[in-house]
Write an enzyme that holds these catalytic residues in place. Structure first.
Site, PDB file in Angstrom:
ATOM      1  CB  ALA A  94      -0.925  -0.024   1.252  1.00  0.00           C
ATOM      2  N   GLY A 108       0.910  -5.203   0.838  1.00  0.00           N
ATOM      3  CA  GLY A 108      -0.187  -5.099   0.153  1.00  0.00           C
ATOM      4  C   GLY A 108      -0.124  -5.803  -1.364  1.00  0.00           C
ATOM      5  CD  GLU A 144      -1.766  -7.887   3.320  1.00  0.00           C
ATOM      6  OE1 GLU A 144      -1.431  -6.685   2.739  1.00  0.00           O
ATOM      7  OE2 GLU A 144      -2.354  -8.390   4.244  1.00  0.00           O
ATOM      8  CD  GLU A 198       2.636  -5.504   5.428  1.00  0.00           C
ATOM      9  OE1 GLU A 198       3.515  -6.356   5.348  1.00  0.00           O
ATOM     10  OE2 GLU A 198       1.543  -5.813   4.655  1.00  0.00           O
TER      11      GLU A 198
HETATM   12  N1  DAK Z   1       4.437   3.164  -0.628  1.00  0.00           N
HETATM   13  C1  DAK Z   1       4.817   4.559  -1.160  1.00  0.00           C
HETATM   14  N2  DAK Z   1       5.786   4.627  -2.127  1.00  0.00           N
HETATM   15  C2  DAK Z   1       6.663   3.531  -2.323  1.00  0.00           C
HETATM   16  C3  DAK Z   1       6.425   2.370  -1.826  1.00  0.00           C
HETATM   17  C4  DAK Z   1       5.255   2.129  -0.900  1.00  0.00           C
HETATM   18  N3  DAK Z   1       4.998   1.164  -0.455  1.00  0.00           N
HETATM   19  N4  DAK Z   1       7.394   1.671  -2.145  1.00  0.00           N
HETATM   20  C5  DAK Z   1       8.222   2.282  -2.907  1.00  0.00           C
HETATM   21  N5  DAK Z   1       7.743   3.557  -2.942  1.00  0.00           N
HETATM   22  C6  DAK Z   1       8.519   4.885  -3.657  1.00  0.00           C
HETATM   23  C7  DAK Z   1       9.692   5.190  -2.950  1.00  0.00           C
HETATM   24  O1  DAK Z   1       9.295   6.011  -1.766  1.00  0.00           O
HETATM   25  C8  DAK Z   1      10.426   6.125  -4.262  1.00  0.00           C
HETATM   26  O2  DAK Z   1      10.020   6.972  -4.355  1.00  0.00           O
HETATM   27  P1  DAK Z   1      10.817   8.470  -4.261  1.00  0.00           P
HETATM   28  O3  DAK Z   1      11.457   8.652  -3.034  1.00  0.00           O
HETATM   29  O4  DAK Z   1      11.632   8.253  -5.599  1.00  0.00           O
HETATM   30  O5  DAK Z   1       9.799   9.480  -4.734  1.00  0.00           O
HETATM   31  C9  DAK Z   1      10.134   4.985  -5.053  1.00  0.00           C
HETATM   32  O6  DAK Z   1       8.877   4.039  -4.925  1.00  0.00           O
HETATM   33  C10 DAK Z   1      11.418   3.845  -5.641  1.00  0.00           C
HETATM   34  O7  DAK Z   1      11.635   3.294  -4.305  1.00  0.00           O
HETATM   35  P2  DAK Z   1      13.009   3.131  -3.848  1.00  0.00           P
HETATM   36  O8  DAK Z   1      13.984   4.298  -4.245  1.00  0.00           O
HETATM   37  O9  DAK Z   1      12.721   2.688  -2.203  1.00  0.00           O
HETATM   38  O10 DAK Z   1      13.592   1.989  -4.477  1.00  0.00           O
HETATM   39  P3  DAK Z   1      14.448   0.587  -4.198  1.00  0.00           P
HETATM   40  O11 DAK Z   1      14.748  -0.152  -5.456  1.00  0.00           O
HETATM   41  O12 DAK Z   1      15.678   1.262  -3.456  1.00  0.00           O
HETATM   42  O13 DAK Z   1      13.765  -0.192  -3.100  1.00  0.00           O
HETATM   43  C11 DAK Z   1      11.828  -1.309  -2.084  1.00  0.00           C
HETATM   44  C12 DAK Z   1      12.433  -1.068  -3.351  1.00  0.00           C
HETATM   45  C13 DAK Z   1      10.505  -1.978  -2.767  1.00  0.00           C
HETATM   46  C14 DAK Z   1      12.704  -2.473  -1.412  1.00  0.00           C
HETATM   47  C15 DAK Z   1      11.581  -0.265  -1.104  1.00  0.00           C
HETATM   48  O14 DAK Z   1      10.851   0.993  -1.969  1.00  0.00           O
HETATM   49  C16 DAK Z   1      10.670  -0.521   0.045  1.00  0.00           C
HETATM   50  O15 DAK Z   1      11.217  -1.139   0.934  1.00  0.00           O
HETATM   51  N6  DAK Z   1       9.467  -0.165  -0.290  1.00  0.00           N
HETATM   52  C17 DAK Z   1       8.451  -0.220   0.706  1.00  0.00           C
HETATM   53  C18 DAK Z   1       7.963  -1.644   1.183  1.00  0.00           C
HETATM   54  C19 DAK Z   1       6.864  -1.592   2.146  1.00  0.00           C
HETATM   55  O16 DAK Z   1       7.218  -1.393   3.240  1.00  0.00           O
HETATM   56  N7  DAK Z   1       5.797  -2.368   1.809  1.00  0.00           N
HETATM   57  C20 DAK Z   1       4.701  -2.259   2.850  1.00  0.00           C
HETATM   58  C21 DAK Z   1       3.841  -1.273   2.743  1.00  0.00           C
HETATM   59  S1  DAK Z   1       2.638  -1.292   4.035  1.00  0.00           S
HETATM   60  C22 DAK Z   1      -5.141  -2.210   4.504  1.00  0.00           C
HETATM   61  C23 DAK Z   1      -4.814  -3.345   3.923  1.00  0.00           C
HETATM   62  C24 DAK Z   1      -3.525  -3.437   3.247  1.00  0.00           C
HETATM   63  C25 DAK Z   1      -2.239  -2.360   3.920  1.00  0.00           C
HETATM   64  C26 DAK Z   1      -2.881  -1.476   4.252  1.00  0.00           C
HETATM   65  C27 DAK Z   1      -4.145  -1.076   4.654  1.00  0.00           C
HETATM   66  N8  DAK Z   1      -6.411  -1.769   5.057  1.00  0.00           N
HETATM   67  C28 DAK Z   1      -7.387  -3.120   4.614  1.00  0.00           C
HETATM   68  C29 DAK Z   1      -6.935  -0.733   5.655  1.00  0.00           C
HETATM   69  C30 DAK Z   1      -0.994  -2.650   3.430  1.00  0.00           C
HETATM   70  C31 DAK Z   1       0.053  -2.097   3.783  1.00  0.00           C
HETATM   71  C32 DAK Z   1       1.159  -2.197   3.115  1.00  0.00           C
HETATM   72  O17 DAK Z   1       1.430  -2.497   2.148  1.00  0.00           O
END
Ligand code: DAK
Length: 257
Positions: free
Chosen positions: A65, A108, A111, A131
């Site tokens: 997400a 997400g 998921e 997460e």
């Molecule tokens: N959200 C927003 N932006 C993201 C993102 C994310 N999840 N993942 C990557 N980006 C953005 C980065 O911020 C960056 O943007 P700029 O800084 O250039 O503006 C761009 O994408 C490129 O990312 P990186 O520079 O970080 O690229 P790398 O190759 O170095 O790393 C990475 C790739 C995928 C390993 C890294 O970006 C990363 O760790 N991303 C976050 C992964 C993460 O933590 N995912 C879980 C998110 S929480 C719900 C149901 C489900 C959910 C929520 C609510 N309800 C039913 C209410 C789900 C929650 C989640 O998924």
């Protein structure tokens, strides 16, 4: 319908949805999430479509997400955002949905992939639920769906300690149907979906419904669902055609009736 965060097209009998926020690693903001489910439902209603493929790009299926969108949300805002209800709409899609996963399928994104009916993974696919590293837990079914596929211990490790699975591990642990080279991964997934889309449409739906029942019920109840779905197929033209074609040693011509 015009979408701004996804691309859609049909290839033969396959409906293709491509997540298209490459600048954010295809992170699901609410707008993209809404579009994906609208497109899924449109393909589900489209009689010329037999299976649906959802993909991202080579580097990222979806990195979860959108953290930037969620970061400042209050409890009430999250609770009332409609997120939960939107994610849950995947359960109402009757046609097979295949996730074509290359690169990151995190949070997400993972998921979403495991909510699909089958997963074709490219060799670069990486599945994870990070997460915990941002102070929350999976919210779109990860704790439940992963546990049903992987069992308790590996799921615990993924959810509590950010263990990720490579494509080959996903295949080994039953989280992917097959692993294919990154180059041409989408074509492989579409070919896989085309094969499914060429089968008797009503039987395919009944089969999907019956298999899904296995994850919801006891064996006794599940067997009842299977029977409930088996017998009505004898009221379809396709059952008559399929069995007649077998006897006549020819390819069946499915009508979806
Ligand atoms: N959200 C927003 N932006 C993201 C993102 C994310 N999840 N993942 C990557 N980006 C953005 C980065 O911020 C960056 O943007 P700029 O800084 O250039 O503006 C761009 O994408 C490129 O990312 P990186 O520079 O970080 O690229 P790398 O190759 O170095 O790393 C990475 C790739 C995928 C390993 C890294 O970006 C990363 O760790 N991303 C976050 C992964 C993460 O933590 N995912 C879980 C998110 S929480 C719900 C149901 C489900 C959910 C929520 C609510 N309800 C039913 C209410 C789900 C929650 C989640 O998924």
């Amino acid at each position: 319908m015009t979408y701004t965060n996804i691309l859609t097209e049909t290839r033969g009998k396959v409906g293709l949805i491509q997540l298209n926020r490459p600048q954010a690693m295809n992170a699901f903001n609410l707008a993209m999430l809404t579009e994906v489910f609208d497109a899924l439902e449109a393909f589900d209603k489209n009689e010329s479509v037999g299976a649906i493929v959802v993909t991202g790009n080579e580097k990222a299926f979806a990195a979860g997400a959108d953290i930037k969108e969620m970061a400042d949300q209050s409890y009430v805002e999250m609770f009332t955002s409609g997120h939960v209800e939107i994610w849950d709409r995947i359960r109402n899609i009757k046609k097979p949905v295949i996730a074509a996963v290359s690169g990151y399928a995190l949070g997400g994104g993972c998921e979403f992939a495991i909510s699909c009916d089958m997963i074709i993974a490219s060799e670069s696919a990486k599945f994870g639920q990070p997460e915990i590293t941002i102070g929350v837990i999976p919210g779109a079914g990860g704790t439940q769906r992963l546990a049903r596929v992987l069992g308790k211990y590996l799921t615990m490790e993924m959810v509590i300690n950010n263990r990720t699975l490579s494509a080959s591990e996903a295949l080994q642990f039953g989280l992917a149907n097959r692993v294919v080279p990154v180059e041409g991964y989408l074509d492989s997934a579409i070919a896989f979906a085309e094969e499914i889309a060429s089968r008797a449409p009503i039987a395919v739906r009944m089969a999907k419904d019956a298999v899904n029942a296995a994850f919801e019920t006891t064996l006794t109840e599940g067997l009842k669902v299977e029977k409930r779905n088996f017998y009505p197929l004898f009221a379809t033209e396709d059952q008559k055609e399929g069995m007649k074609a077998f006897v006549e040693k020819r390819k069946a011509d499915w009508k979806g009736k």
